[in-house]
Design a protein around this motif. Structure first.
Motif, short mmCIF file in Angstrom:
data_model
loop_
_atom_site.label_atom_id
_atom_site.label_comp_id
_atom_site.label_asym_id
_atom_site.label_seq_id
_atom_site.Cartn_x
_atom_site.Cartn_y
_atom_site.Cartn_z
N TRP A 23 10.45 15.70 9.72
CA TRP A 23 9.19 15.16 9.20
C TRP A 23 9.44 14.90 7.73
CZ3 TRP A 23 4.77 13.96 11.84
CH2 TRP A 23 3.66 13.63 11.08
N LYS A 24 9.27 13.65 7.28
CA LYS A 24 9.76 13.27 5.96
C LYS A 24 8.71 13.18 4.86
CE LYS A 24 13.43 10.61 8.04
NZ LYS A 24 13.90 9.32 8.39
N GLU A 25 7.46 13.14 5.18
CA GLU A 25 6.44 12.84 4.17
C GLU A 25 5.30 13.85 4.19
OE1 GLU A 25 6.59 10.21 2.05
OE2 GLU A 25 8.42 9.39 2.93
N ASP A 26 4.56 13.86 3.07
CA ASP A 26 3.30 14.58 2.97
C ASP A 26 2.20 13.52 2.93
OD1 ASP A 26 4.66 16.99 2.76
OD2 ASP A 26 4.75 16.85 0.57
N PHE A 27 1.04 13.82 3.52
CA PHE A 27 -0.02 12.84 3.59
C PHE A 27 -1.34 13.45 3.13
CE2 PHE A 27 3.12 11.62 6.77
CZ PHE A 27 3.37 10.31 6.38
N GLN A 28 -2.15 12.62 2.50
CA GLN A 28 -3.49 13.01 2.05
C GLN A 28 -4.51 12.30 2.94
OE1 GLN A 28 -3.88 15.34 -0.43
NE2 GLN A 28 -1.65 15.42 -0.32
N ASP A 112 -10.17 4.84 4.75
CA ASP A 112 -10.39 5.02 3.31
C ASP A 112 -9.27 5.81 2.62
OD1 ASP A 112 -12.83 3.64 3.53
OD2 ASP A 112 -13.88 5.50 4.07
N CYS A 113 -8.11 5.91 3.25
CA CYS A 113 -6.96 6.57 2.62
C CYS A 113 -6.08 5.50 1.98
CB CYS A 113 -6.17 7.36 3.66
SG CYS A 113 -7.08 8.77 4.32
N ASP A 114 -5.13 5.93 1.19
CA ASP A 114 -4.21 5.03 0.52
C ASP A 114 -3.46 4.18 1.55
OD1 ASP A 114 -2.59 4.35 -2.01
OD2 ASP A 114 -1.05 4.97 -0.56
N GLN A 115 -3.54 2.87 1.43
CA GLN A 115 -2.95 1.97 2.42
C GLN A 115 -1.43 2.11 2.51
OE1 GLN A 115 -4.99 0.20 4.54
NE2 GLN A 115 -3.09 -0.03 5.66
N ASN A 116 -0.77 2.33 1.40
CA ASN A 116 0.68 2.52 1.41
C ASN A 116 1.04 3.78 2.21
OD1 ASN A 116 3.42 1.86 0.58
ND2 ASN A 116 3.24 3.68 -0.73
N GLU A 117 0.29 4.85 1.99
CA GLU A 117 0.51 6.10 2.71
C GLU A 117 0.28 5.92 4.22
OE1 GLU A 117 -0.57 10.68 1.79
OE2 GLU A 117 -2.24 9.29 1.66
N ASN A 119 0.59 3.13 5.91
CA ASN A 119 1.70 2.33 6.44
C ASN A 119 2.96 3.17 6.64
OD1 ASN A 119 0.12 0.04 6.56
ND2 ASN A 119 0.75 -0.68 4.55
N ILE A 120 3.22 4.10 5.72
CA ILE A 120 4.37 5.00 5.86
C ILE A 120 4.21 5.85 7.11
CG2 ILE A 120 5.51 7.02 4.85
CD1 ILE A 120 4.92 5.72 2.06
N LEU A 121 3.03 6.42 7.31
CA LEU A 121 2.77 7.25 8.49
C LEU A 121 2.93 6.45 9.78
CD1 LEU A 121 1.71 9.95 9.76
CD2 LEU A 121 -0.56 8.92 9.63
N LYS A 122 2.33 5.28 9.83
CA LYS A 122 2.41 4.43 11.03
C LYS A 122 3.85 4.06 11.36
CE LYS A 122 -2.12 2.16 10.75
NZ LYS A 122 -2.78 0.86 10.55
N THR A 123 4.62 3.71 10.33
CA THR A 123 6.02 3.33 10.55
C THR A 123 6.86 4.53 10.93
OG1 THR A 123 5.76 1.50 9.01
CG2 THR A 123 8.01 2.22 9.48
N MET A 124 6.62 5.67 10.28
CA MET A 124 7.39 6.89 10.55
C MET A 124 7.23 7.34 12.01
SD MET A 124 7.11 10.51 8.53
CE MET A 124 6.00 11.44 9.55
N LEU A 125 6.01 7.22 12.53
CA LEU A 125 5.76 7.64 13.92
C LEU A 125 5.90 6.48 14.91
CD1 LEU A 125 2.73 10.07 13.45
CD2 LEU A 125 5.15 10.63 13.72
N GLY A 126 5.93 5.25 14.43
CA GLY A 126 6.06 4.09 15.31
C GLY A 126 4.80 3.76 16.06
#
Length: 183
Positions: A23-28, A112-117, A119-126
Motif C-alpha cells: 500500500w503506497k499512499e496515505d489518503f485524507q 469533496d476530497c482533493d482530486q489529485n488524491e 485519482n491516485i487512489l483510483k489508479t492504485m486500486l484500478g
C-alpha cells in the motif's frame, strides 16, 4: 482494465494491484460511516483491512455488498477491519445507517476530497471509471501494509461474489497468518 455493465464495456483507470504489492499512499478521505477519524495509514497499520469500493451506496447492489461483506466476515470469524469507499457524499449513507445500525464497518467518501488524491487512489486500486467520478465494485485485503488479495469483477452489475472471494482468501497461505476472532 475493461469491465462490463451488462453488455456495455467500461474502461477503468490503473490496474488491479498484484498480491504482495505494498500500500503506497496515505489518503485524507471524508469519514461517513461509523467513524469521525481520518482514513487509516495502511502503510503503517498492523492487522488486516478489507477495503470495499462502491459505485453508488444508494443502489441495492452496493448496500448488499456493505451488508454481505460484514456478515460473511463475522460468520467466518475473520479478524479484520472493514472499510468501504464510495464517491457518494455523507447523506447517501443515511439509509444504510438507518436500516443496518448493527454494522461496524467504517465508510469514507471521495466526494469533496482533493482530486489529485482521488485519482491516485483510483489508479492504485484500478477501480476508477474513466470519464466519471465513480468507483467500480472492488474488494481488497491489506495485511500489515501489503495487498494480499483483490477482486474487481468483470461484470459490474450486481454484487461481487463475496463468498467465493473469501473462500479463495481462506485457502491462501496468507490467511493462516491472519488468525480468527469475531468482529
Amino acid at each position: 482494465m475493461k469491465v462490463y455493465l451488462g453488455d456495455m464495456p467500461v474502461e477503468l483507470t490503473g490496474k488491479r494491484p498484484k498480491n504482495g504489492s505494498k500500500w503506497k499512499e496515505d489518503f485524507q478521505l471524508t469519514p461517513v460511516l461509523n467513524t469521525d477519524s481520518k482514513f487509516p495509514n495502511l502503510r503503517r497499520r498492523r492487522g488486516v483491512f478489507f477495503i470495499s469500493t462502491l459505485p453508488n451506496v444508494r443502489s441495492f447492489a452496493c448496500s448488499t455488498q456493505v451488508l454481505d461483506l460484514e456478515l460473511e466476515i463475522k460468520k467466518r470469524k475473520i479478524s479484520a477491519k472493514i472499510i468501504h469507499l464510495a464517491s457518494d457524499g455523507k447523506d447517501s449513507w443515511n439509509e444504510i445507517k438507518k436500516l443496518h445500525p448493527q454494522l461496524k464497518a467504517h465508510g469514507y467518501s471521495l466526494k469533496d476530497c482533493d482530486q489529485n488524491e482521488i485519482n491516485i487512489l483510483k489508479t492504485m486500486l484500478g477501480v476508477g471509471v474513466v470519464s466519471s467520478n465513480r468507483l467500480a465494485h472492488g474488494l481488497f485485503v491489506i495485511k500489515d501494509g501489503m495487498i494480499i488479495s483483490s477482486l474487481i469483477p468483470k461484470q459490474q452489475y450486481g454484487t461481487p461474489n463475496i463468498k467465493r472471494f473469501l473462500n479463495k482468501l481462506q485457502s491462501s497461505k496468507h490467511f493462516h497468518k491472519i488468525g480468527k476472532f469475531t468482529l
